[in-house]
Design a protein around this motif. Structure first.
Motif, PDB file in Angstrom:
ATOM      1  N   ILE A  15       1.999  -9.845  23.947  1.00  0.00           N
ATOM      2  CA  ILE A  15       3.078 -10.832  23.837  1.00  0.00           C
ATOM      3  C   ILE A  15       4.427 -10.134  23.641  1.00  0.00           C
ATOM      4  O   ILE A  15       4.565  -9.282  22.772  1.00  0.00           O
ATOM      5  N   VAL A  16       5.411 -10.512  24.456  1.00  0.00           N
ATOM      6  CA  VAL A  16       6.751  -9.932  24.308  1.00  0.00           C
ATOM      7  C   VAL A  16       7.761 -11.041  24.030  1.00  0.00           C
ATOM      8  O   VAL A  16       7.489 -12.221  24.227  1.00  0.00           O
ATOM      9  N   ILE A  60       5.935  -8.215  20.689  1.00  0.00           N
ATOM     10  CA  ILE A  60       5.750  -8.902  19.405  1.00  0.00           C
ATOM     11  C   ILE A  60       4.363  -8.595  18.850  1.00  0.00           C
ATOM     12  O   ILE A  60       4.195  -8.282  17.680  1.00  0.00           O
ATOM     13  N   LYS A  61       3.356  -8.709  19.722  1.00  0.00           N
ATOM     14  CA  LYS A  61       1.988  -8.382  19.319  1.00  0.00           C
ATOM     15  C   LYS A  61       1.138  -8.235  20.583  1.00  0.00           C
ATOM     16  O   LYS A  61       1.256  -9.075  21.490  1.00  0.00           O
ATOM     17  N   ALA A 103      -4.113 -10.978  21.426  1.00  0.00           N
ATOM     18  CA  ALA A 103      -3.044 -11.976  21.504  1.00  0.00           C
ATOM     19  C   ALA A 103      -2.408 -11.934  22.887  1.00  0.00           C
ATOM     20  O   ALA A 103      -2.006 -10.869  23.358  1.00  0.00           O
ATOM     21  N   VAL A 104      -2.373 -13.083  23.531  1.00  0.00           N
ATOM     22  CA  VAL A 104      -1.785 -13.156  24.868  1.00  0.00           C
ATOM     23  C   VAL A 104      -1.094 -14.511  25.020  1.00  0.00           C
ATOM     24  O   VAL A 104      -1.612 -15.535  24.579  1.00  0.00           O
ATOM     25  N   ASP A 105       0.094 -14.521  25.618  1.00  0.00           N
ATOM     26  CA  ASP A 105       0.848 -15.755  25.812  1.00  0.00           C
ATOM     27  C   ASP A 105       0.309 -16.514  27.015  1.00  0.00           C
ATOM     28  O   ASP A 105       0.082 -15.928  28.072  1.00  0.00           O
ATOM     29  N   GLU A 118     -10.468  -8.901  15.600  1.00  0.00           N
ATOM     30  CA  GLU A 118      -9.312  -9.745  15.926  1.00  0.00           C
ATOM     31  C   GLU A 118      -9.225  -9.967  17.418  1.00  0.00           C
ATOM     32  O   GLU A 118      -9.307  -9.012  18.194  1.00  0.00           O
ATOM     33  N   PRO A 119      -9.061 -11.208  17.837  1.00  0.00           N
ATOM     34  CA  PRO A 119      -8.926 -11.459  19.272  1.00  0.00           C
ATOM     35  C   PRO A 119      -7.610 -10.877  19.828  1.00  0.00           C
ATOM     36  O   PRO A 119      -6.686 -10.591  19.075  1.00  0.00           O
TER      37      PRO A 119
END
Lengths: 637, 259
Positions: free
Chosen positions: B114-115, B110-111, B53-55, B50-51
């Motif tokens: 990511i917040v 969140i993941k 996760a980044v905003d 799984e990559p």
């Protein structure tokens, strides 16, 4: 398909005034009985949602970002036009109207453009009242500057962050309505389908991007404010998340797509450095007020810029277009840059770049004044390139920046689906074949603050709405289609990444349908794109599941749509057998290489109608008439 | 360049997170930090993982979407630079880089990286605006604004709402963010009518959202990618103190809605 632009009768100066009187009004006490969905929270979406909520409507607003303040309007740097004539330099509503129609190379609707110019004046008043900190003179009054393609100083700006400040003004108005309970905001929600019931837009299907849950939202009208589709080119100045999915869904449900091939290439962006590149960064064209653009006269020049003597430099824009010089409109400047690079005179490691030189301006005005005007842009440039533009000239190259094309709308900004309105960059309306600098912010805010609140009232007041619920078969069918598409994307489980397909599509688009186009290139693209699309559906790998935060899934859905939009762009470019504005067909040019329009056969809007999967879409035509701005060849010499 | 990454991985808000080590080989110094993560993610996907996760969104330092803590510093080592504008030339071959999400009670994860920064929007909704309904404005030049005020207001308005100030603060306070908006609007004549109600409401919301208090350490200004000054916090404090006096007086004479 019938295309009725519904342009009000009478002289152009009075059309909007007359129309406002002729439109039906909703009784103030009844406004709260109506619900409106707004998709997108950029300048158009945020200003529209806030203004409609202020009137009393119940508004739901959706955006894919984590906050409405982050929509990509925020990245607009240079400024916003308004015919205030504060500088006493001969500006007027009529002149702004005239410049915009001419700048768009006579492919926009006169009545819409006139209204835009008229409303520009009110936008500035509104933004100042909200506390937007525009640049000011020492006397406390507003400052202006001239901007790409204009001979008057009508551009208002907030340093190099005008888009940010205007968006925050609209965002704050929106947050105020959220606080008051008149707008319900749905951040991190992406619209994946339009719900059409009895021929009217009545809702949308959205995916909650955190939980993955699909939801049905119903309303009396749907307003799409989802921006442009320029990311079809992969490398562009758009935000990474910007996409064409919402308008593409609407297109497939019956909204005509107008002039998709009118895509703007901005002349001043930072050049590409490597294969890993993910986006291109714009350097505001306000820089062209003080920067001079040049390349070496000699091919294959290897000396650094500072070592090339004055007489061996070619300030080609000043040479070719003496009246406008470095301020020549975007399409013209971009093509000129491409031409000198094609001649082998480009600069930088790739040869795809030209100099934008501030040495003269720094000598004339001092580094302090230049820093005050462009400091943040210089800093941004330095961050990316590791070069100091106070000391060495910037290197710039054109990049995809804006789409003039978009969903067809009538004078009320309603698409060919009743109840589905389209505002801002997402519609095609006002910029014709080429948008002038500082006009995008103007159009987004005019549509949102001052047009949609009136025209939507007329629609609501003159329509009888049946009550609909989530169980309606059309709503359920739309949701099922979204479920199916997600399932399909997740189940391919191939060997290639999503980005590899996007990059491949972008390359095809840039090479075949970029700054210049021709029949052979376009026909080839129309072979290549469906082949890439086919491979995408056989070999893409989308990791993760649908019921969680899944950025790969979001991206895959957007790329799947770009793979279809790209084809329509090329088809439109192929069938528009003339050159106009940003659409340059090599077969149609003047002796000195300028765009050659064919007004007899192509003075019209091409509005494409979806005809079903695998079928060629239908090209409908809305003729354009020019009563006020006489058709002539654009000349900036 | 070859880099070793230690990245915070967390499946969702409820799961426990941990650092996972990744080798990032053949990284070009001209890549942006996010492009480096793109490359790592592409490789992860091809390896069946799984990559991360980044905003991120605009990738030009203005939207405020991206933001992670890099080697203990919000937005990484360069001053006045967001993660998306940070380039790998700021690191050296062989470096180890630790990447974590913003850490604050008011910003739940969140993941992965990511917040949820929704609290910042709610502070604005509480009062971070001038009530000027569409259509009600007078001519833009009707009220001159001293250039100095306009410039100071613009300095404060440059805030991109990324939340780095909160992440850097030992108290996880949102004072720099809140004060930037209070100061911008308070410096302008248009912002005067609601000046004191605004500051009370915004501060009250900030407290409700579980942000900490300000203890004048200035870590917020040090990491702010737009160099928003702590002077704005002084402006907020002054207005807040005044607001308690003014509002009390208004309540005393029976004016409702005094905050």
């Amino acid at each position: 398909m019938e295309l009725n632009a519904k342009i009000p009768s009478g002289p152009i100066e009075g059309k909007w005034e007359k129309h406002r009187f002729d439109m039906n009004l909703v009784n103030p006490a009844n406004k709260r009985k109506y619900s409106i969905i707004v998709v997108g929270s950029g300048l158009a979406g945020a200003s529209g949602a806030a203004s409609m909520a202020e009137l009393g409507y119940n508004v739901k607003c959706f955006c894919y970002q984590d906050s409405p303040r982050r929509a990509h309007s925020i990245a607009a740097q240079g400024g916003i036009n308004a015919a205030k004539n504060y500088q006493n330099d001969g500006d007027s509503v009529y002149r702004l109207f005239y410049d915009t129609v001419k700048g768009g190379d006579y492919r926009s609707r006169e009545a819409n453009v006139y209204r835009l110019a008229e409303l520009s004046v009110e936008i500035i008043d509104q933004c100042v009242a909200q506390g937007v900190p525009f640049a000011r003179e020492y006397g406390g009054l507003l400052d202006n500057r001239s901007f790409g393609g204009a001979l008057v100083s009508r551009t208002f700006y907030a340093r190099g962050q005008t888009g940010q400040q205007l968006l925050l003004g609209a965002y704050q108005a929106l947050e105020r309505q959220i606080g008051l309970g008149k707008v319900k905001m749905y951040s991190r929600h992406e619209m994946l389908e339009l719900i059409v019931i009895d021929g009217r837009a009545r809702g949308i299907v959205v995916r909650d991007m955190v939980s993955g849950e699909l939801g049905i939202h119903l309303a009396d009208a749907v307003v799409l404010a989802t921006g442009g589709y320029g990311n079809v080119f992969f490398l562009s100045t758009y935000a990474k998340g910007a996409n064409g999915t919402a308008i593409w869904r609407a297109y497939k449900r019956g909204a005509a797509f107008a002039d998709p091939c009118f895509t703007q290439i901005h002349p001043t962006c930072i050049p590409v450095t490597g294969e890993y590149q993910s986006k291109l960064t714009l350097m505001s064209e306000s820089l062209r007020n003080d920067g001079r653009i040049w390349v070496p006269k000699q091919k294959g020049e290897s000396r650094p810029a500072g070592a090339i003597p004055e007489e061996e430099r070619d300030y080609y824009l000043e040479r070719l277009y003496p009246a406008f010089g470095n301020l020549a409109p975007r399409d013209i400047s971009s093509r000129a840059a491409k031409r000198v690079c094609d001649e082998g005179r480009g600069v930088g490691p790739t040869g795809l770049g030209v100099y934008l030189d501030f040495a003269d301006a720094i000598q004339r005005l001092g580094a302090g004044v230049i820093g005050e005007k462009y400091g943040n842009l210089f800093e941004m440039y330095e961050r990316i390139t590791d070069e100091d533009p106070y000391k060495v000239p910037m290197r710039i190259f054109p990049a995809t920046h804006y789409t003039m094309g978009g969903l067809w709308v009538d004078y009320n900004l309603m698409s060919t689906i009743p109840g589905c309105f389209v505002i801002g960059e997402a519609n095609f309306s006002d910029h014709g074949a080429n948008r002038l600098g500082a006009s995008a912010l103007m159009q987004g805010l005019a549509d949102g603050y001052f047009v949609i609140p009136y025209t939507i009232g007329d629609y609501l007041a003159s329509t009888k709405f049946e009550k609909v619920s989530e169980d309606h078969p059309q709503a359920q069918a739309a949701k099922a289609e979204v479920e199916e598409r997600i399932k399909r994307l997740l189940s391919v489980n191939g060997k290639c990444t999503i980005m590899s397909f996007h990059r491949e599509l972008g390359q095809i688009m840039w090479e075949h349908c970029g700054m210049s186009r021709n029949r052979a290139l376009l026909e080839e693209a129309l072979q290549k794109i469906p082949a890439v699309r086919e491979r995408f559906w056989e070999d893409v790998r989308v990791p993760g599941d649908g019921d969680e935060l899944n950025q790969s899934l979001e991206y895959a859905g957007r790329v799947a749509d770009f793979l279809e939009i790209g084809e329509l762009i090329c088809l439109d470019a192929l069938e528009r057998e003339e050159s106009c504005g940003a659409h340059f067909r090599e077969e149609y040019q003047t002796e000195d290489g300028e765009a050659l329009r064919d007004d007899e056969n192509y003075a019209h809007v091409a509005a494409w109608e979806y005809a079903g999967e695998g079928k060629k879409p239908i090209r409908n035509v809305e003729p354009l008439t020019f009563e006020y701005v006489p058709l002539e060849q654009r000349s900036y010499k | 360049m070859n880099i070793t990454l230690h990245v915070w991985r967390q499946k969702d808000a409820k799961s426990k997170g941990r650092f996972v080590k990744y080798e990032a080989d053949d990284i070009s110094p001209d890549m942006s930090f996010l492009e480096m993560l793109d490359v790592v993610n592409e490789r992860l996907v091809l390896e069946g993982e799984e990559p991360i996760a980044v905003d991120h969104d605009c990738r030009e330092g203005i939207c405020g979407t991206c933001g992670v803590v890099i080697n203990g510093r919000a937005h990484g080592p360069r001053e006045r630079t967001t993660v998306c504008q940070l380039h790998m030339r700021s690191f050296r071959d062989g470096d180890a880089i630790w990447i974590e999400p913003w850490r604050a009670k008011a910003f739940p994860v969140i993941k992965d990286l990511i917040v949820d920064r929704g609290a910042l929007d709610r502070i604005i909704a509480a009062g971070g605006f001038i009530s000027a309904p569409t259509g009600s404005a007078s001519d833009a030049n009707a009220i001159p604004v001293p250039k100095e005020n306009a410039d100071l207001a613009m300095d404060a308005a440059a805030c991109i709402g990324c939340g780095a100030c909160v992440a850097a603060c030992r108290n996880a306070s949102a004072m720099l963010f809140t004060s930037a908006k209070v100061a911008q609007l308070g410096l302008l004549p248009q912002g005067q009518p609601e000046r004191y109600i605004r500051v009370k409401k915004m501060v009250a919301q900030m407290d409700l959202e579980s942000f900490g208090n300000c203890t004048n350490h200035g870590d917020c200004e040090a990491v702010c990618p737009k160099a928003v000054s702590v002077d704005n916090i002084a402006r907020l404090n002054r207005d807040f103190i005044k607001s308690t006096l003014i509002a009390d007086r208004r309540v005393a004479v029976g004016v409702e809605g005094a905050g």
